[in-house]
Design a protein around this motif. Structure first.
Motif, PDB file in Angstrom:
ATOM      1  N   ASN A 302       0.868  -1.177   0.000  1.00 29.65           N
ATOM      2  CA  ASN A 302       0.000   0.000   0.000  1.00 29.65           C
ATOM      3  C   ASN A 302       0.904   1.226   0.000  1.00 29.65           C
ATOM      4  O   ASN A 302       1.530   1.545   0.997  1.00 29.65           O
ATOM      5  CB  ASN A 302      -0.863  -0.074   1.278  1.00 29.65           C
ATOM      6  CG  ASN A 302      -1.653   1.189   1.557  1.00 29.65           C
ATOM      7  OD1 ASN A 302      -1.698   2.108   0.734  1.00 29.65           O
ATOM      8  ND2 ASN A 302      -2.271   1.244   2.731  1.00 29.65           N
ATOM      9  N   LYS A 307       3.584   9.949   2.815  1.00 31.79           N
ATOM     10  CA  LYS A 307       3.713   9.286   4.106  1.00 31.79           C
ATOM     11  C   LYS A 307       5.141   8.750   4.166  1.00 31.79           C
ATOM     12  O   LYS A 307       5.709   8.371   3.145  1.00 31.79           O
ATOM     13  CB  LYS A 307       2.718   8.140   4.198  1.00 31.79           C
ATOM     14  CG  LYS A 307       2.749   7.425   5.535  1.00 31.79           C
ATOM     15  CD  LYS A 307       1.654   6.362   5.568  1.00 31.79           C
ATOM     16  CE  LYS A 307       1.956   5.296   6.576  1.00 31.79           C
ATOM     17  NZ  LYS A 307       2.839   4.239   6.075  1.00 31.79           N
ATOM     18  N   GLN A 411      -2.712   4.203  -2.441  1.00 28.43           N
ATOM     19  CA  GLN A 411      -3.829   4.802  -1.724  1.00 28.43           C
ATOM     20  C   GLN A 411      -3.987   6.220  -2.257  1.00 28.43           C
ATOM     21  O   GLN A 411      -3.033   6.991  -2.273  1.00 28.43           O
ATOM     22  CB  GLN A 411      -3.503   4.837  -0.230  1.00 28.43           C
ATOM     23  CG  GLN A 411      -4.565   5.475   0.621  1.00 28.43           C
ATOM     24  CD  GLN A 411      -5.763   4.548   0.811  1.00 28.43           C
ATOM     25  OE1 GLN A 411      -5.621   3.393   1.155  1.00 28.43           O
ATOM     26  NE2 GLN A 411      -6.940   5.083   0.573  1.00 28.43           N
TER      27      GLN A 411
END
Ligand SMILES: *[C@@H]1O[C@H](CO)[C@@H](O)[C@H](O)[C@H]1NC(C)=O
Ligand SMILES: *[C@@H]1O[C@H](CO)[C@@H](O)[C@H](O)[C@H]1NC(C)=O
Ligand SMILES: *[C@@H]1O[C@H](CO)[C@@H](O)[C@H](O)[C@H]1NC(C)=O
Ligand SMILES: *[C@@H]1O[C@H](CO)[C@@H](O)[C@H](O)[C@H]1NC(C)=O
Ligand SMILES: *[C@@H]1O[C@H](CO)[C@@H](O)[C@H](O)[C@H]1NC(C)=O
Ligand SMILES: *[C@@H]1O[C@H](CO)[C@@H](O)[C@H](O)[C@H]1NC(C)=O
Ligand SMILES: *[C@@H]1O[C@H](CO)[C@@H](O)[C@H](O)[C@H]1NC(C)=O
Ligand SMILES: *[C@@H]1O[C@H](CO)[C@@H](O)[C@H](O)[C@H]1NC(C)=O
Length: 810
Positions: A302, A307, A411
């Protein structure tokens, strides 16, 4: 100066394309037996595009191409003779009776020709015409049939109305191919093509391997891709039928001028002409984030934009190779915790708002509903996942089924609903059948209880006690190994001077060999630091900070007076040696990559990690480079360990390095996240210019590097700051953006400086760039005597009042 001019030329070569115009009245057609000589051009009916011969500045070679008639700088959208350049200006273009265009050199050698046609009816006359779309077509003048068109032979530019894909009837692939360099149309490394295996999708390939998967147009956008979503001025349409598999890009309002360009660095950009500024504005850039590259996180990984680290395994999955995974090598991805077996029942796990996985191994049926789709997948052992329609404009109703591992999943960021839902087939939990077995057979139950007793007995009697330091609670909540002083002494031959590789502000660094691998050992200096317990807590916190742009902490040692940190060893030198040693030249793509990497690492320290760390000593020598020239910030978090820097307010002991510290920090000892931003800005300007901030001297002006950059910026010649050694590799837009970001970061007032998250956005071409204000430490008119380049005209405080500890490592 001459060299700098050269750079500006390379950056803006299009400005200088030479076109020799003919004075004759414009026509848009070439008839048989007519020739277009070098110097002559044809112009489309509404004077949008022009076809003729051109060359690049300072180059004698000529090319036949199409460019915008009314746009200056001249922007070439198509080149006929990409492979073979013309040696002089005496060539000509000719349409022959068979309906093919021939580019002939002075000696009548055929340099390029459109494919010879079999479609021409007898007695028909061919005619070549340049259309207002930028398409050069050869028509049968009687039937009107198109025999050939330049849109069937795309270059690096995707114009509105042009298709990219596969034409099954004509047996041609419509692909974009980048140029070799901005002034060399030879085919380069990158190709945008349609992959028709499984559900068709667009790829950007680099030297034949996937570089980025652009994906499929689902009627509303490219699944999970930012930027190429719905727009009020253009649209994509997919044409999926037996004759062709392609995407066409059309303008909603023909008054806009836009093109998509696959540039020679592999970036696929949508550019829009801005008539007021007379420049091409970047509307969308398809590669902005780590997760935009192909399959960064491997199967079932993912990838999450911005991030850090970007990769995680989905629920029910775990890293295939945990050691590699924790060392930030994600390409092997994740595996199921419970593997799928044909006998067991399945359930489906829904994951939301994703860029759907690579559809090379997929089946598609647009007339199957989602319910049926689920049944089809459940009953087919090779099916691993299914999704609702990919055609949102058709209101759903399709069925997409994958087999094999799911690759390249991302994502979609929060607030962006370009992603789609997918249902992944999962094995049922084993618990229920397990309980049934216990109820059914008593003997099995007895064995189980025995096993349980054995297990709990072993749990309360651990046979490994560990070292005295390792057996406190920390060991449980971190995987960080603690080494004994003995081991470290052995690893570094008792801190031998031969093994010493550097001296940083917080202590000396040694090269060592621990457990068979090379490591860097930092022996923290003994003065002014915290106790052992706090040290351990701190180290464990810092060990949890993992980001590919931070040097990885491998272990530590705390015994007696010694507090030692063990890091991964970086075989390449630090950034300063590459930047300021002209024999180790970094090209522009490397420098830009480094700027972006440092920005991301710093963003992580400031914002994304749970600790909120201010580095406080960011400088070129604290940026280490791995074997792939990825930048890694070192010495982060060290300031936290030293007691006297704990308070977030004033200190009278300034730590930092001259040339990088912000004015408010040097003058008043005030530091904040924005002091790091200042140091980052200095670093960016150093990377762009290849010049040291400290000790910068300009024979003509009395300013320092910041002042010099500011002066050039105000004199509207910012690109003169660019390192003269970069003339071949510089991308002007990126250099300008970097200079702008650098200057914004070194503004005098901390509040004016952007946060690292805006810096990352600005470098990604997003957000608006405000004109920067004057930098701190700018108006330096005389050479300082004592404190080198540090001058604080805006802070009339005597320098003697503060202590400046210089922490100049390596
Ligand atoms: C072009 O030239 C050829 C030979 O010179 C001649 O046979 C032909 O009729 C010409 N075509 C046209 C359209 O003038
Ligand atoms: C088109 O691309 C496919 C796949 O890359 C290749 O197999 C095929 O030969 C190409 N066809 C032509 C006409 O280039
Ligand atoms: C197209 O854009 C122009 C300029 O923005 C505007 O004047 C015109 O009304 C637009 N046309 C349509 C059909 O939207
Ligand atoms: C992917 O990871 C992000 C960040 O950890 C998380 O917010 C998101 O829920 C994950 N997506 C799925 C579908 O598990
Ligand atoms: C798609 O599904 C329909 C209805 O189930 C079926 O009749 C058709 O054959 C399927 N098409 C393909 C290409 O499998
Ligand atoms: C099951 O899926 C595979 C791969 O997607 C496909 O080749 C095969 O035809 C399917 N089998 C059935 C019975 O639908
Ligand atoms: C998507 O749906 C629209 C409307 O039903 C249809 O015109 C179009 O062909 C569909 N596209 C695909 C790829 O199925
Ligand atoms: C799937 O598509 C249908 C339309 O066919 C729609 O009503 C439904 O909300 C979609 N489901 C999901 C989970 O996207």
């Amino acid at each position: 100066m001459a060299r700098l001019k050269m750079i500006m030329f390379y950056c803006f070569f299009l400005l200088f394309i030479l076109i020799t115009h003919s004075a004759s009245a414009a026509t848009d057609t070439i008839f048989p037996n007519q020739t277009l000589k070098d110097g002559g051009t044809i112009v489309s009916a509404a004077e949008t595009f022009e076809l003729g011969f051109f060359s690049f500045k300072d180059s004698p070679f000529r090319y036949l191409g199409i460019w915008y008639k009314k746009i200056s700088p001249v922007t070439v959208v198509w080149v006929a003779n990409r492979d073979v350049r013309l040696l002089d200006a005496s060539s000509m273009l000719k349409l022959n009776n068979d309906g093919n265009l021939q580019l002939l050199s002075v000696s009548n050698t055929l340099v390029w020709s459109s494919p010879s046609s079999i479609n021409l009816a007898t007695n028909s006359t061919p005619v070549a015409q340049l259309l207002d779309t930028g398409n050069l077509v050869i028509r049968d003048d009687i039937s009107g049939n198109i025999i050939w068109q330049s849109f069937d032979n795309p270059g690096d530019t995707w114009l509105p109305g042009m298709k990219i894909g596969v034409n099954h009837i004509k047996g041609i692939n419509l692909t974009l191919t980048s140029w070799r360099a901005s002034d060399n149309p030879l085919p380069g490394s990158y190709t945008v093509l349609m992959n028709i295996n499984g559900y068709p999708q667009l790829y950007n390939m680099k030297d034949g391997s996937p570089f980025q998967r652009i994906g499929y147009w689902n009627g509303l956008g490219f699944s999970g891709m930012l930027g190429l979503g719905p727009s009020n001025f253009y649209t994509f349409e997919s044409v999926l039928n037996l004759d062709e598999t392609s995407y066409i890009f059309t303008l909603r309002n023909a008054s806009y001028i836009t093109r998509m360009l696959l540039n020679h660095h592999g970036s696929f950009d949508q550019l829009v002409w801005n008539p007021d500024r007379e420049s091409w504005d970047l509307y969308t850039r398809l590669i902005k984030y780590e997760c935009d590259y192909y399959n960064v996180c491997g199967p079932y990984g993912n990838c999450t934009i911005l991030k850090a680290p970007p990769c995680a395994c989905f629920e029910g999955f775990e890293p295939l190779l945990p050691e590699e995974w924790s060392a930030a090598k994600w390409s092997n991805g994740c595996k199921r915790r419970i593997s799928l077996t044909p006998e067991k029942g399945h359930k489906f796990m829904m994951l939301s708002n994703l860029k759907l996985p690579d559809s090379q191994n997929s089946l598609f049926n647009s007339s199957v509903s989602l319910e049926e789709c689920k049944n089809l997948c459940a009953n087919n052992d090779s099916c691993t996942a299914y999704a609702n329609s990919t055609n949102n404009s058709g209101g759903g109703g399709g069925c997409l089924m994958w087999s094999g591992e799911l690759m390249d999943i991302r994502q979609a960021p929060q607030g962006d609903d370009s992603g789609q839902d997918i249902y992944i087939k999962m094995a049922r939990d084993k618990k229920k059948p397990y309980l049934k077995v216990i109820l059914l057979t008593i003997s099995a139950g007895v064995i189980l209880s025995f096993a349980l007793i054995l297990y709990s007995w072993r749990k309360t009697n651990p046979n490994n006690k560990g070292t005295p330091l390792a057996n406190n609670d920390h060991k449980q909540d971190s995987d960080l190994p603690f080494f004994s002083l003995n081991e470290v002494v052995k690893a570094t031959s008792n801190f031998s001077i031969d093994n010493k590789i550097g001296q940083g502000g917080f202590g000396a660094v040694y090269k060592g060999v621990l457990e068979g691998g090379e490591v860097a050992v930092k022996r923290l200096s003994k003065t002014s630091r915290q106790g052992i317990v706090e040290f351990q807590n701190e180290v464990i916190c810092i060990a949890k900070l993992q980001h590919r742009n931070l040097v990885k902490l491998l272990g530590c040692c705390a015994e007696g007076e010694e507090m030692i940190l063990i890091y991964e060893y970086m075989p390449n030198k630090s950034l300063d040696s590459f930047l300021f040693d002209k024999s180790l030249l970094l090209d522009w793509p490397q420098r830009y990559h480094i700027i972006n990497g440092i920005a991301r690492g710093l963003l992580y320290l400031h914002q994304d990690s749970r600790l909120r760390i201010i580095h406080r000593d960011l400088k070129a020598s604290n940026i280490l480079l791995d074997s792939n020239m990825n930048p890694k910030i070192s010495d982060f978090g060290l300031a936290r360990m030293f007691k006297e820097y704990e308070t977030e307010a004033n200190t009278n002991h300034v730590v930092g390095t001259l040339g990088y510290i912000s004015p408010e920090y040097a003058a008043n000892g005030l530091f904040s996240l924005k002091s790091d931003v200042f140091s980052f800005g200095v670093l960016v300007l150093e990377i762009v210019s290849g010049k040291k901030s400290r000790g910068f001297s300009n024979p003509n002006q009395h300013d320092n590097l910041l002042g010099h950059a500011w002066r050039l910026y105000n004199e509207a010649k910012p690109l003169e700051l660019v390192d003269a050694a970069l003339q071949d590799s510089c991308t002007a837009s990126e250099a300008l953006q970097s200079i702008h970001v650098g200057l914004s970061c070194v503004q005098q007032h901390p509040d004016d400086r952007p946060s690292m998250s805006s810096v990352v956005h600005m470098l990604g071409g997003e957000g608006s760039l405000q004109p920067p204000k004057q930098p701190g430490f700018f108006t330096e008119m005389t050479k300082p005597k004592v404190h080198s380049s540090l001058i604080m005209p805006q802070f009339p405080i005597s320098i003697n009042k503060i202590t400046i500890t210089e922490l100049d490592a390596r």
